[in-house]
Design a protein around this motif. Structure first.
Motif, short mmCIF file in Angstrom:
data_model
loop_
_atom_site.label_atom_id
_atom_site.label_comp_id
_atom_site.label_asym_id
_atom_site.label_seq_id
_atom_site.Cartn_x
_atom_site.Cartn_y
_atom_site.Cartn_z
N ALA A 1 -11.24 -2.61 6.15
CA ALA A 1 -10.67 -1.29 6.40
C ALA A 1 -10.97 -0.32 5.27
N VAL A 2 -10.92 0.95 5.62
CA VAL A 2 -11.01 2.05 4.66
C VAL A 2 -9.78 2.93 4.87
N HIS A 3 -9.06 3.21 3.78
CA HIS A 3 -7.85 4.01 3.85
C HIS A 3 -7.98 5.22 2.93
N VAL A 4 -7.93 6.41 3.50
CA VAL A 4 -7.94 7.64 2.70
C VAL A 4 -6.50 8.12 2.58
N SER A 5 -5.98 8.08 1.38
CA SER A 5 -4.58 8.45 1.14
C SER A 5 -4.52 9.43 -0.02
N ASP A 6 -3.96 10.61 0.23
CA ASP A 6 -3.89 11.63 -0.81
C ASP A 6 -2.83 12.65 -0.41
N GLU A 7 -1.93 12.99 -1.33
CA GLU A 7 -0.89 13.98 -1.02
C GLU A 7 -1.49 15.32 -0.63
N ALA A 8 -2.69 15.60 -1.10
CA ALA A 8 -3.33 16.88 -0.80
C ALA A 8 -3.62 17.03 0.69
N LEU A 9 -3.65 15.93 1.43
CA LEU A 9 -3.99 15.97 2.85
C LEU A 9 -2.82 16.41 3.73
N HIS A 10 -1.63 16.49 3.17
CA HIS A 10 -0.45 16.84 3.97
C HIS A 10 -0.65 18.16 4.69
N GLY A 11 -0.48 18.15 6.01
CA GLY A 11 -0.59 19.37 6.80
C GLY A 11 -2.00 19.75 7.19
N SER A 12 -2.98 18.89 6.93
CA SER A 12 -4.37 19.20 7.27
C SER A 12 -4.54 19.37 8.79
N ASP A 13 -5.38 20.31 9.19
CA ASP A 13 -5.65 20.50 10.61
C ASP A 13 -6.79 19.59 11.05
N VAL B 1 -9.51 -3.90 1.92
CA VAL B 1 -9.11 -2.54 2.24
C VAL B 1 -9.51 -1.64 1.08
N ASP B 2 -10.48 -0.77 1.29
CA ASP B 2 -10.92 0.17 0.26
C ASP B 2 -10.13 1.46 0.40
N THR B 3 -9.53 1.91 -0.70
CA THR B 3 -8.69 3.10 -0.68
C THR B 3 -9.36 4.23 -1.46
N TYR B 4 -9.37 5.43 -0.86
CA TYR B 4 -10.00 6.59 -1.49
C TYR B 4 -9.04 7.78 -1.50
N THR B 5 -9.23 8.65 -2.48
CA THR B 5 -8.60 9.96 -2.48
C THR B 5 -9.65 10.97 -2.03
N VAL B 6 -9.25 12.22 -1.82
CA VAL B 6 -10.23 13.22 -1.42
C VAL B 6 -11.26 13.45 -2.53
N ALA B 7 -10.82 13.32 -3.78
CA ALA B 7 -11.77 13.48 -4.89
C ALA B 7 -12.83 12.38 -4.86
N ASP B 8 -12.41 11.16 -4.51
CA ASP B 8 -13.37 10.06 -4.40
C ASP B 8 -14.44 10.35 -3.35
#
Length: 262
Positions: free
Chosen positions: A83-95, A203-210
């Motif tokens: 799995a790949v999981h993109v988790s970042d608080e900056a994503l809150h509310g993204s369209d 499970v590889d986890t990324y932020t938007v910066a990654d």
């Protein structure tokens, strides 16, 4: 060998009471039980069927908060390989546009892929646009509303079913993107062995910066639409009872006319 990416999402359980947060009118995800979206279970099932018919690897990709790991583990316990999981608080509310850009960047982190499978639309947003946008950004043929999928070598064929157009037969060369309907299959239940095995899967986890994405490009502040105000649905009111004294039909017609229904 077919390497498949399945887009999955954790959503509030449809049996839970769902509401918007008072601060920014986005979906209050913490107030409801969270589950792997049912349409995504069907997407995972279809990927596993394709894999089992030949050779390949199934990777599930999720964009969501930390708690979305529960949904990811559910998909892994069904039989997905990693799995790949993109988790970042900056994503809150993204369209949908920002979400699709993030998904596309995350897919770019993979060594290779032949097929992307998604559900037609998520039950918490119902936009139904993310698969098409991802296909456009990746430059892939998109085969949407699929209720039957067949992969034969480097070719994929799909029976596409919509209420307006009936059934259309589509064919494309891989790599491609497919979105499936709720009619495509019945997803399997994870076995105890699958549940235990899921705990050890990658499970590889990324932020938007990654992913090389600026935080200013995503989130509620960058969304192309926003909710100005919201209010709870008003309680249901009692209906109007019509006593039939020989003129019941007339009274019903007058009431319907007053509501502009006729």
């Amino acid at each position: 060998m077919t390497n498949i990416v399945v887009l999955v999402k954790q959503v509030p359980d449809t049996y839970s009471e769902r509401k918007l947060s008072e601060s920014d009118h986005t979906l209050d995800r913490a107030s409801a039980d969270a589950v792997l979206d049912e349409i995504n279970e069907r997407a995972v099932e279809e990927a596993l069927k394709i894999k089992e018919a030949g050779e390949g690897e199934v990777t599930v990709l999720c964009v969501g908060p930390d708690r979305a790991t529960d949904a990811i583990r559910k998909a892994l316990s069904m039989g997905a390989d990693k799995a790949v999981h993109v988790s970042d608080e900056a994503l809150h509310g993204s369209d949908v546009i920002a979400t699709a850009k993030v998904i596309t960047a995350a897919i770019g982190k993979l060594d290779s892929f032949d097929l992307v499978i998604a559900g037609n639309e998520a039950s918490d947003g119902r936009g139904g646009a993310v698969p098409a946008i991802v296909a456009e950004l990746l430059g892939l043929p998109q085969l949407t509303h699929a209720h039957q999928v067949t992969v034969n070598g480097s070719t994929i064929t799909v029976d596409r079913e919509t209420a307006d157009e009936g059934i259309t037969h589509l064919e494309a060369s891989l790599p491609a993107l497919v979105s499936v309907t709720e009619k495509i299959n019945e997803p399997r239940y994870p076995s105890f062995k699958g549940i235990m095995a899921a705990k050890k899967k990658q499970v590889d986890t990324y932020t938007v910066a990654d992913l090389g994405i600026d935080a200013g490009e995503v989130g509620l502040a960058n969304a192309w639409s926003k909710v100005e105000k919201a209010a709870p649905k008003p309680p249901r009111q009692a209906g109007e009872r019509v006593e039939d004294d020989g003129d019941g039909g007339t009274k019903v017609a007058e009431y319907l006319a007053s509501q502009k229904l006729i």
